[in-house]
Design a protein around this motif. Structure first.
Motif, PDB file in Angstrom:
ATOM      1  N   PRO A 117      -2.162 -55.821 -72.647  1.00  0.00           N
ATOM      2  CA  PRO A 117      -1.521 -55.896 -73.978  1.00  0.00           C
ATOM      3  C   PRO A 117      -2.277 -55.146 -75.061  1.00  0.00           C
ATOM      4  N   LEU A 118      -3.610 -55.199 -75.044  1.00  0.00           N
ATOM      5  CA  LEU A 118      -4.371 -54.528 -76.088  1.00  0.00           C
ATOM      6  C   LEU A 118      -4.218 -53.021 -76.005  1.00  0.00           C
ATOM      7  N   LEU A 119      -4.348 -52.470 -74.798  1.00  0.00           N
ATOM      8  CA  LEU A 119      -4.196 -51.027 -74.618  1.00  0.00           C
ATOM      9  C   LEU A 119      -2.779 -50.592 -74.972  1.00  0.00           C
ATOM     10  N   PHE A 120      -1.793 -51.409 -74.585  1.00  0.00           N
ATOM     11  CA  PHE A 120      -0.400 -51.122 -74.888  1.00  0.00           C
ATOM     12  C   PHE A 120      -0.182 -51.065 -76.396  1.00  0.00           C
ATOM     13  N   SER A 121      -0.738 -52.045 -77.132  1.00  0.00           N
ATOM     14  CA  SER A 121      -0.576 -52.082 -78.587  1.00  0.00           C
ATOM     15  C   SER A 121      -1.266 -50.910 -79.260  1.00  0.00           C
ATOM     16  N   LEU A 122      -2.460 -50.548 -78.784  1.00  0.00           N
ATOM     17  CA  LEU A 122      -3.191 -49.431 -79.386  1.00  0.00           C
ATOM     18  C   LEU A 122      -2.461 -48.112 -79.170  1.00  0.00           C
ATOM     19  N   PHE A 123      -1.921 -47.899 -77.986  1.00  0.00           N
ATOM     20  CA  PHE A 123      -1.183 -46.665 -77.712  1.00  0.00           C
ATOM     21  C   PHE A 123       0.075 -46.572 -78.576  1.00  0.00           C
ATOM     22  N   ASN A 124       0.801 -47.692 -78.698  1.00  0.00           N
ATOM     23  CA  ASN A 124       2.009 -47.693 -79.523  1.00  0.00           C
ATOM     24  C   ASN A 124       1.682 -47.396 -80.979  1.00  0.00           C
ATOM     25  N   LEU A 125       0.613 -48.015 -81.475  1.00  0.00           N
ATOM     26  CA  LEU A 125       0.213 -47.761 -82.858  1.00  0.00           C
ATOM     27  C   LEU A 125      -0.183 -46.304 -83.041  1.00  0.00           C
ATOM     28  N   GLY A 126      -0.891 -45.737 -82.065  1.00  0.00           N
ATOM     29  CA  GLY A 126      -1.282 -44.336 -82.165  1.00  0.00           C
ATOM     30  C   GLY A 126      -0.079 -43.405 -82.228  1.00  0.00           C
ATOM     31  N   VAL A 127       0.936 -43.683 -81.415  1.00  0.00           N
ATOM     32  CA  VAL A 127       2.149 -42.861 -81.435  1.00  0.00           C
ATOM     33  C   VAL A 127       2.809 -42.918 -82.804  1.00  0.00           C
ATOM     34  N   LEU A 128       2.896 -44.115 -83.365  1.00  0.00           N
ATOM     35  CA  LEU A 128       3.576 -44.269 -84.646  1.00  0.00           C
ATOM     36  C   LEU A 128       2.781 -43.625 -85.782  1.00  0.00           C
ATOM     37  N   ILE A 129       1.463 -43.688 -85.717  1.00  0.00           N
ATOM     38  CA  ILE A 129       0.647 -43.022 -86.727  1.00  0.00           C
ATOM     39  C   ILE A 129       0.906 -41.520 -86.696  1.00  0.00           C
ATOM     40  N   VAL A 130       0.997 -40.950 -85.503  1.00  0.00           N
ATOM     41  CA  VAL A 130       1.275 -39.523 -85.378  1.00  0.00           C
ATOM     42  C   VAL A 130       2.644 -39.188 -85.980  1.00  0.00           C
ATOM     43  N   VAL A 131       3.654 -40.018 -85.701  1.00  0.00           N
ATOM     44  CA  VAL A 131       4.999 -39.780 -86.235  1.00  0.00           C
ATOM     45  C   VAL A 131       4.987 -39.824 -87.763  1.00  0.00           C
ATOM     46  N   VAL A 132       4.329 -40.828 -88.335  1.00  0.00           N
ATOM     47  CA  VAL A 132       4.299 -40.967 -89.791  1.00  0.00           C
ATOM     48  C   VAL A 132       3.537 -39.816 -90.443  1.00  0.00           C
TER      49      VAL A 132
END
Length: 332
Positions: free
Chosen positions: A142-157
């Motif tokens: 779960p932690l790795l999953f959450s960090l990867f998702n947050l990283g993707v969204l930061i790149v999009v923003v």
């Protein structure tokens, strides 16, 4: 710091950044062009449902299930919302202020009711589940999953922010501000107010659709009740708090207001028994309203106000010719 706390922080920022994308879209329409759109929830819903239909697995219960890549779903949701915004704008863009607001609100209600009743397409009140999530293969951690998702969204923003900043400082963006401030003067210079407003409305709607698509894939489930008019109120509060006309303010306002919304939900859950939480949830709106009033009393233009000068060429002018500069009085 515990793993659970880090995971919650990632989820909080992920949701806040999806709202930041919505605020950036509204900032194009209202902050730059002065278009009063209160149908945000409708455009967000269009992006979410189109992306879900394109990317979910095949099912015999409804239309869709094309099982396409997530990136295709995001682009499809943004394009579909932009196209709908363009068609709606072609009919309503000549309306002013409250009339445009009424028209866009009607569109949002129509989209929400369509999602509720077109069961063969949208799943009706049951919604659409099993929406693929980015990095689904990491769901076991779960932690790795959450960090990867947050990283993707930061790149999009970040990419969206940089693109919009370029647009704001381009001749196109300066024309939008000119039309917003003095349409008569812009028309006298040969600029078509209707054409530029329509372009801004379509781009803003497309960004809102992208936000809906991104949010749908991070949550994994969508339903018509996710796109009630309350969503529009939240996004407007975020933009006003952060600073209308400022892209950084739109992102900051989204994070702050979403933090206040999440904190108020936690307070309600701790103070009221489960049987009364639904009624007490209305206090969230009161808290957001009080916070909005307090910020506007202290910062009428938002935390980060609109930049008065956005052209990179004005910095090369002599100081006496720059906008907002008082002429120097000659010494006696």
């Amino acid at each position: 710091m515990s793993v659970e706390l880090i995971g919650y922080g990632c989820f909080f920022l992920t949701m806040a950044l999806t709202y930041a994308i919505m605020c950036l879209g509204l900032n194009v329409q209202w902050g730059q062009t002065g278009l009063f759109n209160v149908g945000i929830a409708g455009f967000v819903a269009i992006g979410a449902y189109v992306s879900a239909l394109l990317t979910t697995p095949d099912t015999a219960n409804r239309f869709g299930g094309f099982d396409m890549p997530i990136l295709v779903g995001w682009l499809g949701g943004a394009v579909a919302a932009a196209l709908i915004a363009f068609l709606i704008g072609a009919l309503t863009i000549r309306l002013r202020a409250d009339y445009l607001a009424i028209a866009t609100f009607g569109v949002a209600v129509a989209v929400q009711l369509s999602a509720l009743n077109l069961e063969r397409i949208t799943g009706g009140p049951f919604g659409i589940g099993f929406i693929p999530r980015p990095f689904g293969g990491c769901a076991g951690d779960p932690l790795l999953f959450s960090l990867f998702n947050l990283g993707v969204l930061i790149v999009v923003v970040v990419l969206l922010y940089l693109a919009l900043e370029r647009l704001v400082r381009s001749p196109w963006g300066r024309v939008l501000r000119a039309i917003r401030e003095d349409e008569t003067a812009a028309l006298a210079l040969g600029k078509s107010a209707v054409k530029f407003r329509l372009q801004a409305f379509a781009i803003g709607g497309g960004i809102m659709g992208l936000a809906g698509a991104v949010q749908a894939h991070f949550i994994g489930f969508i339903a018509p009740e996710n796109y009630l008019p309350m969503l529009t109120f939240q996004v407007w509060a975020m933009l006003i708090v952060g600073g209308s006309g400022n892209n950084r303010g739109a992102i900051l306002g989204a994070v702050l207001v979403w933090g206040l919304w999440a904190a108020s939900a936690s307070v309600i859950a701790s103070l009221f028994p489960p049987g009364q939480q639904a009624r007490a949830a209305a206090l969230q709106i009161v808290m957001i309203g009080v916070g909005l009033c307090a910020i506007l009393l202290l910062r009428p233009r938002g935390i980060l106000g609109e930049e008065k000068v956005v052209s990179r060429h004005l910095g090369k002018l002599p100081r006496a010719l720059r906008p907002g500069t008082k002429p120097e009085t000659p010494k006696q």
